[in-house]
Design a protein around this motif. Sequence first.
Motif, PDB file in Angstrom:
ATOM      1  N   ASN A   1       5.615  11.652 -34.657  1.00 51.77           N
ATOM      2  CA  ASN A   1       6.541  10.566 -34.980  1.00 51.77           C
ATOM      3  C   ASN A   1       7.790  11.055 -35.711  1.00 51.77           C
ATOM      4  OD1 ASN A   1       4.939   8.593 -33.829  1.00 51.77           O
ATOM      5  ND2 ASN A   1       3.880   8.095 -35.744  1.00 51.77           N
ATOM      6  N   HIS A   2       7.665  12.141 -36.477  1.00 57.61           N
ATOM      7  CA  HIS A   2       8.766  12.528 -37.362  1.00 57.61           C
ATOM      8  C   HIS A   2       9.652  13.639 -36.819  1.00 57.61           C
ATOM      9  CE1 HIS A   2       7.303   9.876 -40.352  1.00 57.61           C
ATOM     10  NE2 HIS A   2       6.274  10.601 -40.735  1.00 57.61           N
ATOM     11  N   PHE A   3       9.159  14.429 -35.875  1.00 56.52           N
ATOM     12  CA  PHE A   3       9.916  15.617 -35.474  1.00 56.52           C
ATOM     13  C   PHE A   3       9.952  15.759 -33.953  1.00 56.52           C
ATOM     14  CE2 PHE A   3       7.627  16.542 -39.467  1.00 56.52           C
ATOM     15  CZ  PHE A   3       8.723  16.669 -40.317  1.00 56.52           C
ATOM     16  N   PRO A   4      11.046  16.382 -33.404  1.00 60.15           N
ATOM     17  CA  PRO A   4      10.974  16.807 -32.005  1.00 60.15           C
ATOM     18  C   PRO A   4       9.756  17.722 -31.859  1.00 60.15           C
ATOM     19  CG  PRO A   4      13.198  17.066 -32.881  1.00 60.15           C
ATOM     20  CD  PRO A   4      12.322  16.752 -34.051  1.00 60.15           C
ATOM     21  N   PHE A   5       9.032  17.606 -30.770  1.00 64.71           N
ATOM     22  CA  PHE A   5       7.742  18.309 -30.729  1.00 64.71           C
ATOM     23  C   PHE A   5       7.413  18.810 -29.328  1.00 64.71           C
ATOM     24  CE2 PHE A   5       5.097  15.393 -28.316  1.00 64.71           C
ATOM     25  CZ  PHE A   5       5.866  14.241 -28.323  1.00 64.71           C
ATOM     26  N   GLN A   6       6.484  19.742 -29.290  1.00 66.60           N
ATOM     27  CA  GLN A   6       5.745  20.080 -28.079  1.00 66.60           C
ATOM     28  C   GLN A   6       4.286  20.190 -28.493  1.00 66.60           C
ATOM     29  OE1 GLN A   6       7.393  23.839 -26.746  1.00 66.60           O
ATOM     30  NE2 GLN A   6       6.432  25.015 -28.381  1.00 66.60           N
ATOM     31  N   LEU A   7       3.394  19.818 -27.595  1.00 72.14           N
ATOM     32  CA  LEU A   7       1.955  19.938 -27.838  1.00 72.14           C
ATOM     33  C   LEU A   7       1.448  21.068 -26.967  1.00 72.14           C
ATOM     34  CD1 LEU A   7       1.172  16.146 -27.894  1.00 72.14           C
ATOM     35  CD2 LEU A   7       0.454  17.732 -29.693  1.00 72.14           C
ATOM     36  N   LYS A   8       1.072  22.155 -27.597  1.00 73.86           N
ATOM     37  CA  LYS A   8       0.751  23.389 -26.876  1.00 73.86           C
ATOM     38  C   LYS A   8      -0.737  23.693 -27.044  1.00 73.86           C
ATOM     39  CE  LYS A   8       2.197  27.148 -28.744  1.00 73.86           C
ATOM     40  NZ  LYS A   8       3.087  28.141 -29.349  1.00 73.86           N
ATOM     41  N   PHE A   9      -1.432  23.764 -25.914  1.00 77.11           N
ATOM     42  CA  PHE A   9      -2.875  23.988 -25.963  1.00 77.11           C
ATOM     43  C   PHE A   9      -3.222  25.361 -25.407  1.00 77.11           C
ATOM     44  CE2 PHE A   9      -2.379  19.415 -25.884  1.00 77.11           C
ATOM     45  CZ  PHE A   9      -3.289  18.995 -26.837  1.00 77.11           C
ATOM     46  N   VAL A  10      -4.073  26.078 -26.118  1.00 74.88           N
ATOM     47  CA  VAL A  10      -4.602  27.347 -25.628  1.00 74.88           C
ATOM     48  C   VAL A  10      -5.866  27.047 -24.832  1.00 74.88           C
ATOM     49  CG1 VAL A  10      -5.530  29.603 -26.263  1.00 74.88           C
ATOM     50  CG2 VAL A  10      -3.698  28.570 -27.636  1.00 74.88           C
ATOM     51  N   LEU A  11      -5.873  27.432 -23.553  1.00 67.16           N
ATOM     52  CA  LEU A  11      -7.019  27.123 -22.700  1.00 67.16           C
ATOM     53  C   LEU A  11      -7.810  28.380 -22.371  1.00 67.16           C
ATOM     54  CD1 LEU A  11      -4.772  24.816 -21.936  1.00 67.16           C
ATOM     55  CD2 LEU A  11      -6.440  24.295 -20.164  1.00 67.16           C
ATOM     56  N   THR A  12      -9.120  28.248 -22.503  1.00 68.24           N
ATOM     57  CA  THR A  12      -9.990  29.359 -22.116  1.00 68.24           C
ATOM     58  C   THR A  12     -10.533  29.159 -20.700  1.00 68.24           C
ATOM     59  OG1 THR A  12     -11.882  28.242 -23.133  1.00 68.24           O
ATOM     60  CG2 THR A  12     -10.687  29.821 -24.494  1.00 68.24           C
ATOM     61  N   GLY A  13     -10.402  27.947 -20.157  1.00 67.45           N
ATOM     62  CA  GLY A  13     -10.885  27.679 -18.800  1.00 67.45           C
ATOM     63  C   GLY A  13     -10.829  26.203 -18.482  1.00 67.45           C
ATOM     64  N   ARG A  14     -11.336  25.849 -17.305  1.00 65.53           N
ATOM     65  CA  ARG A  14     -11.259  24.465 -16.828  1.00 65.53           C
ATOM     66  C   ARG A  14     -11.983  23.480 -17.731  1.00 65.53           C
ATOM     67  NH1 ARG A  14      -9.164  22.977 -12.301  1.00 65.53           N
ATOM     68  NH2 ARG A  14      -8.295  24.570 -10.937  1.00 65.53           N
ATOM     69  N   ASP A  15     -13.013  23.945 -18.437  1.00 64.41           N
ATOM     70  CA  ASP A  15     -13.787  23.046 -19.281  1.00 64.41           C
ATOM     71  C   ASP A  15     -12.959  22.438 -20.413  1.00 64.41           C
ATOM     72  OD1 ASP A  15     -15.932  23.615 -17.708  1.00 64.41           O
ATOM     73  OD2 ASP A  15     -16.923  24.953 -19.149  1.00 64.41           O
ATOM     74  N   ASP A  16     -11.807  23.036 -20.717  1.00 70.02           N
ATOM     75  CA  ASP A  16     -10.988  22.528 -21.825  1.00 70.02           C
ATOM     76  C   ASP A  16     -10.190  21.285 -21.440  1.00 70.02           C
ATOM     77  OD1 ASP A  16     -11.701  24.538 -23.650  1.00 70.02           O
ATOM     78  OD2 ASP A  16     -10.170  25.894 -22.868  1.00 70.02           O
ATOM     79  N   LEU A  17      -9.954  21.067 -20.145  1.00 70.10           N
ATOM     80  CA  LEU A  17      -9.010  20.020 -19.752  1.00 70.10           C
ATOM     81  C   LEU A  17      -9.457  18.603 -20.134  1.00 70.10           C
ATOM     82  CD1 LEU A  17      -6.235  19.663 -18.557  1.00 70.10           C
ATOM     83  CD2 LEU A  17      -7.277  19.421 -16.294  1.00 70.10           C
ATOM     84  N   PRO A  18     -10.721  18.213 -19.949  1.00 64.56           N
ATOM     85  CA  PRO A  18     -11.107  16.843 -20.331  1.00 64.56           C
ATOM     86  C   PRO A  18     -10.839  16.538 -21.809  1.00 64.56           C
ATOM     87  CG  PRO A  18     -12.793  17.826 -18.942  1.00 64.56           C
ATOM     88  CD  PRO A  18     -11.825  18.929 -19.278  1.00 64.56           C
ATOM     89  N   GLU A  19     -11.071  17.514 -22.683  1.00 68.72           N
ATOM     90  CA  GLU A  19     -10.808  17.279 -24.113  1.00 68.72           C
ATOM     91  C   GLU A  19      -9.318  17.052 -24.355  1.00 68.72           C
ATOM     92  OE1 GLU A  19     -12.077  20.426 -26.722  1.00 68.72           O
ATOM     93  OE2 GLU A  19     -11.504  19.311 -28.520  1.00 68.72           O
ATOM     94  N   ILE A  20      -8.474  17.821 -23.654  1.00 71.74           N
ATOM     95  CA  ILE A  20      -7.019  17.631 -23.806  1.00 71.74           C
ATOM     96  C   ILE A  20      -6.624  16.240 -23.320  1.00 71.74           C
ATOM     97  CG2 ILE A  20      -4.761  18.408 -22.961  1.00 71.74           C
ATOM     98  CD1 ILE A  20      -5.982  21.239 -22.759  1.00 71.74           C
ATOM     99  N   GLU A  21      -7.123  15.840 -22.175  1.00 71.37           N
ATOM    100  CA  GLU A  21      -6.739  14.537 -21.618  1.00 71.37           C
ATOM    101  C   GLU A  21      -7.187  13.396 -22.533  1.00 71.37           C
ATOM    102  OE1 GLU A  21      -8.465  15.192 -17.730  1.00 71.37           O
ATOM    103  OE2 GLU A  21      -6.455  15.414 -16.858  1.00 71.37           O
ATOM    104  N   THR A  22      -8.371  13.513 -23.102  1.00 67.77           N
ATOM    105  CA  THR A  22      -8.841  12.476 -24.037  1.00 67.77           C
ATOM    106  C   THR A  22      -7.962  12.433 -25.279  1.00 67.77           C
ATOM    107  OG1 THR A  22     -11.115  12.741 -23.266  1.00 67.77           O
ATOM    108  CG2 THR A  22     -10.811  11.725 -25.427  1.00 67.77           C
ATOM    109  N   LEU A  23      -7.639  13.607 -25.823  1.00 64.65           N
ATOM    110  CA  LEU A  23      -6.800  13.649 -27.029  1.00 64.65           C
ATOM    111  C   LEU A  23      -5.410  13.077 -26.730  1.00 64.65           C
ATOM    112  CD1 LEU A  23      -6.368  14.482 -29.976  1.00 64.65           C
ATOM    113  CD2 LEU A  23      -5.708  16.769 -29.151  1.00 64.65           C
ATOM    114  N   ILE A  24      -4.827  13.434 -25.600  1.00 70.51           N
ATOM    115  CA  ILE A  24      -3.487  12.912 -25.270  1.00 70.51           C
ATOM    116  C   ILE A  24      -3.537  11.400 -25.099  1.00 70.51           C
ATOM    117  CG2 ILE A  24      -1.612  12.950 -23.560  1.00 70.51           C
ATOM    118  CD1 ILE A  24      -1.768  15.438 -25.393  1.00 70.51           C
TER     119      ILE A  24
END
Length: 268
Positions: free
Chosen positions: A184-207
């Motif tokens: 809310n306060h700053f220009p931003f990027q959300l950068k995720f370090v992925l170890t594999g496909r299993d990480d994507l559902p957690e990212i989608e839920t968080l977003i």
Amino acid sequence: MPVSSEPSVQNSPPDSDGPALPINELFESLQGEGVLAGVPSVFIRTSGCNLRCWFCDSYHTSWEPTHAWMDLDEIVDRVSEFDANHVVLTGGEPLIHEEAVTLINRLSDRGYHITVETNGTIVPPSETAIDLASISPKLASSTPTPERPPAGSDGVDADDAVDDWQQRHEDQRIDHDALTGLINHFPFQLKFVLTGRDDLPEIETLIDDLRAEAETEITDTDVLLMPEGQTRNQLAETRRTVAEMAIESGYRYTPRLHVDLWNDAPET
Ligand code: SF4
């Protein structure tokens, strides 16, 4: 090659009354990750972190800190020795230090563009002169386990290191209030370090959650997927999969230019 400026070695806060920070590295290189990849930048790497990702490529700044304290005037002077007008404040987690805010504002007053690399668990005052909050929330796959002890734990009791940090890291790694505060306060990027496909559902839920909670819009291209890997060989195993995931999800892929160019050399 990147150009470094050696901090004077001082292993405790200076005696002077002025604000100071524990600095692990100060050097000029190319921004290797995110929307500003390729931009010449001065990197200020502080020591200390409140998390313990097993894959941390900066463990020497967090649980094995090797640093020199520098007062803020000295840091600003060192930065001015380089030509770059972009500064990246990184760590460790730089925002665990209150003095980081003072440094950001001083550098901004001198005209520098300031990126802060943060794990998204701490929100500085909203008036802090951050031009880009590069927020890297840590996924469940970052948590150290007995099978994946923290990098750099060789030579210490790895079981103790994991026991101490596994629950603490898990409890602290995602803080919705801090994440929405930064967004809310700053220009931003959300950068995720992925170890594999299993990480994507957690990212989608968080977003999805953050889109519901934040006042600021989060577009798909504000979300960057970055392959895990501290060496060219490790990156070669993950980057194609992560690139395919970016195409499938609509999120943005970010390379790790510094690994491609300089492998795992320090001060890159
Ligand atoms: S948050 Fe960043 S600096 Fe801290 S342990 Fe994780 S990767 Fe390392």
